[in-house]
Motif scaffolding. Sequence first.
Motif, PDB file in Angstrom:
ATOM      1  N   MET A   1      22.191  13.743  23.259  1.00 46.53           N
ATOM      2  CA  MET A   1      21.490  12.687  23.932  1.00 46.53           C
ATOM      3  C   MET A   1      21.640  12.872  25.442  1.00 46.53           C
ATOM      4  SD  MET A   1      22.089   8.577  23.882  1.00 46.53           S
ATOM      5  CE  MET A   1      21.485   8.305  22.251  1.00 46.53           C
ATOM      6  N   VAL A   2      20.564  12.623  26.163  1.00 45.97           N
ATOM      7  CA  VAL A   2      20.561  12.730  27.608  1.00 45.97           C
ATOM      8  C   VAL A   2      21.275  11.521  28.201  1.00 45.97           C
ATOM      9  CG1 VAL A   2      19.120  12.783  29.658  1.00 45.97           C
ATOM     10  CG2 VAL A   2      18.402  14.007  27.615  1.00 45.97           C
ATOM     11  N   LYS A   3      22.164  11.785  29.156  1.00 44.42           N
ATOM     12  CA  LYS A   3      22.873  10.691  29.816  1.00 44.42           C
ATOM     13  C   LYS A   3      22.253  10.496  31.202  1.00 44.42           C
ATOM     14  CE  LYS A   3      27.363   8.998  31.124  1.00 44.42           C
ATOM     15  NZ  LYS A   3      28.803   9.204  31.103  1.00 44.42           N
ATOM     16  N   LEU A   4      21.703   9.315  31.424  1.00 41.94           N
ATOM     17  CA  LEU A   4      21.083   9.004  32.705  1.00 41.94           C
ATOM     18  C   LEU A   4      22.123   8.452  33.669  1.00 41.94           C
ATOM     19  CD1 LEU A   4      17.817   7.292  31.451  1.00 41.94           C
ATOM     20  CD2 LEU A   4      18.148   9.665  32.145  1.00 41.94           C
ATOM     21  N   LEU A   5      22.037   8.872  34.926  1.00 36.83           N
ATOM     22  CA  LEU A   5      22.966   8.423  35.950  1.00 36.83           C
ATOM     23  C   LEU A   5      22.213   7.634  37.006  1.00 36.83           C
ATOM     24  CD1 LEU A   5      24.976  11.726  36.441  1.00 36.83           C
ATOM     25  CD2 LEU A   5      25.628   9.746  35.073  1.00 36.83           C
ATOM     26  N   ALA A   6      22.698   6.472  37.337  1.00 37.88           N
ATOM     27  CA  ALA A   6      22.090   5.672  38.402  1.00 37.88           C
ATOM     28  C   ALA A   6      22.413   6.314  39.749  1.00 37.88           C
ATOM     29  CB  ALA A   6      22.621   4.253  38.359  1.00 37.88           C
ATOM     30  N   LYS A   7      21.401   6.430  40.588  1.00 37.35           N
ATOM     31  CA  LYS A   7      21.587   6.979  41.931  1.00 37.35           C
ATOM     32  C   LYS A   7      20.919   6.064  42.936  1.00 37.35           C
ATOM     33  CE  LYS A   7      21.835  11.850  40.750  1.00 37.35           C
ATOM     34  NZ  LYS A   7      21.407  13.184  41.149  1.00 37.35           N
ATOM     35  N   THR A   8      21.510   5.987  44.102  1.00 35.33           N
ATOM     36  CA  THR A   8      20.893   5.221  45.172  1.00 35.33           C
ATOM     37  C   THR A   8      19.731   6.027  45.740  1.00 35.33           C
ATOM     38  OG1 THR A   8      22.286   6.114  46.939  1.00 35.33           O
ATOM     39  CG2 THR A   8      23.132   4.188  45.732  1.00 35.33           C
ATOM     40  N   PRO A   9      18.788   5.391  46.436  1.00 38.98           N
ATOM     41  CA  PRO A   9      17.633   6.124  46.966  1.00 38.98           C
ATOM     42  C   PRO A   9      17.995   7.274  47.905  1.00 38.98           C
ATOM     43  CG  PRO A   9      17.213   3.775  47.039  1.00 38.98           C
ATOM     44  CD  PRO A   9      18.650   3.952  46.637  1.00 38.98           C
ATOM     45  N   CYS A  10      19.058   7.116  48.686  1.00 37.24           N
ATOM     46  CA  CYS A  10      19.422   8.136  49.678  1.00 37.24           C
ATOM     47  C   CYS A  10      20.681   8.905  49.295  1.00 37.24           C
ATOM     48  CB  CYS A  10      19.602   7.482  51.050  1.00 37.24           C
ATOM     49  SG  CYS A  10      18.106   6.700  51.674  1.00 37.24           S
ATOM     50  N   GLU A  11      21.041   8.871  48.016  1.00 33.54           N
ATOM     51  CA  GLU A  11      22.243   9.564  47.568  1.00 33.54           C
ATOM     52  C   GLU A  11      22.146  11.055  47.871  1.00 33.54           C
ATOM     53  OE1 GLU A  11      24.857   9.922  43.517  1.00 33.54           O
ATOM     54  OE2 GLU A  11      23.937   8.019  44.085  1.00 33.54           O
ATOM     55  N   GLY A  12      23.201  11.573  48.488  1.00 32.77           N
ATOM     56  CA  GLY A  12      23.247  12.983  48.856  1.00 32.77           C
ATOM     57  C   GLY A  12      22.559  13.294  50.175  1.00 32.77           C
ATOM     58  N   LEU A  13      21.866  12.322  50.744  1.00 30.62           N
ATOM     59  CA  LEU A  13      21.159  12.531  52.014  1.00 30.62           C
ATOM     60  C   LEU A  13      21.902  11.924  53.198  1.00 30.62           C
ATOM     61  CD1 LEU A  13      17.567  11.538  50.797  1.00 30.62           C
ATOM     62  CD2 LEU A  13      18.494  13.860  51.041  1.00 30.62           C
ATOM     63  N   LEU A  14      22.623  10.859  52.958  1.00 24.05           N
ATOM     64  CA  LEU A  14      23.280  10.090  54.025  1.00 24.05           C
ATOM     65  C   LEU A  14      24.745   9.880  53.677  1.00 24.05           C
ATOM     66  CD1 LEU A  14      20.550   7.390  54.715  1.00 24.05           C
ATOM     67  CD2 LEU A  14      21.051   9.436  56.049  1.00 24.05           C
ATOM     68  N   PRO A  15      25.570   9.650  54.668  1.00 27.69           N
ATOM     69  CA  PRO A  15      25.311   9.344  56.076  1.00 27.69           C
ATOM     70  C   PRO A  15      25.186  10.615  56.917  1.00 27.69           C
ATOM     71  CG  PRO A  15      27.641   9.100  55.631  1.00 27.69           C
ATOM     72  CD  PRO A  15      26.986   9.470  54.323  1.00 27.69           C
ATOM     73  N   ILE A  16      24.545  10.439  58.073  1.00 26.45           N
ATOM     74  CA  ILE A  16      24.473  11.505  59.074  1.00 26.45           C
ATOM     75  C   ILE A  16      24.678  10.889  60.454  1.00 26.45           C
ATOM     76  CG2 ILE A  16      23.010  13.099  57.772  1.00 26.45           C
ATOM     77  CD1 ILE A  16      20.603  12.064  59.324  1.00 26.45           C
ATOM     78  N   SER A  17      25.205  11.690  61.365  1.00 31.60           N
ATOM     79  CA  SER A  17      25.350  11.299  62.765  1.00 31.60           C
ATOM     80  C   SER A  17      24.889  12.463  63.619  1.00 31.60           C
ATOM     81  CB  SER A  17      26.805  10.976  63.109  1.00 31.60           C
ATOM     82  OG  SER A  17      27.202   9.793  62.479  1.00 31.60           O
ATOM     83  N   VAL A  18      24.096  12.142  64.616  1.00 30.85           N
ATOM     84  CA  VAL A  18      23.637  13.152  65.567  1.00 30.85           C
ATOM     85  C   VAL A  18      23.752  12.518  66.943  1.00 30.85           C
ATOM     86  CG1 VAL A  18      21.742  14.616  66.318  1.00 30.85           C
ATOM     87  CG2 VAL A  18      22.008  14.117  63.885  1.00 30.85           C
TER      88      VAL A  18
END
Length: 181
Positions: free
Chosen positions: A1-18
């Motif tokens: 069975m496939v296990k679905l994982l909840a992710k936030t919209p920006c997961e893996g993209l943020l945070p960033i600082s420039v």
Amino acid sequence: MVKLLAKTPCEGLLPISVGNVSLAEDLPVSLTMLTVHKGRLEACSELLKSAHGMAMPKPNRATGTAAARAIWFGRDQAMLVGPAPNWSLKNEAAVVDQSDAWAVVKLEGVGAEDVLARLVPVNVRTATFKRGHTARTMLGHMTVSITRVGEQAFQIMAFRSMAKTLVHDLQRAMESVAARG
């Protein structure tokens, strides 16, 4: 069975600082669209005030605090950001959960105004766009909601499907502003 994982919209993209500007995901408990029934604006505003401590916002304004905010989203519409809604609001407005539909980010730091100036057709300088001011506008080619939440801080909401593009466009503008400095 496939296990679905909840992710936030920006997961893996943020945070960033420039440079002096940072971009982080803002994860409110709930996002709820309130569309007031015809002729019920005042009653809805009073109920919202008693239930959540804030009135319905005027056009291009937000009411409340960081923990619970109502953001103007159009004529007789507001996005309740933060708390789960008091369901008695359904007597005065259509109450629709939008929690999974939006990417919400916070752009802050000295230079945040300069970053947005590269992307939006709205003057977000402090002189005209004060704390509590909000705008439904374009950021690049995306429709967004921008709300000033601090002296050098903005909450930006875009459709969840545009999260990666939102982060990309903001990061490029942050890099451009930092390169000037």
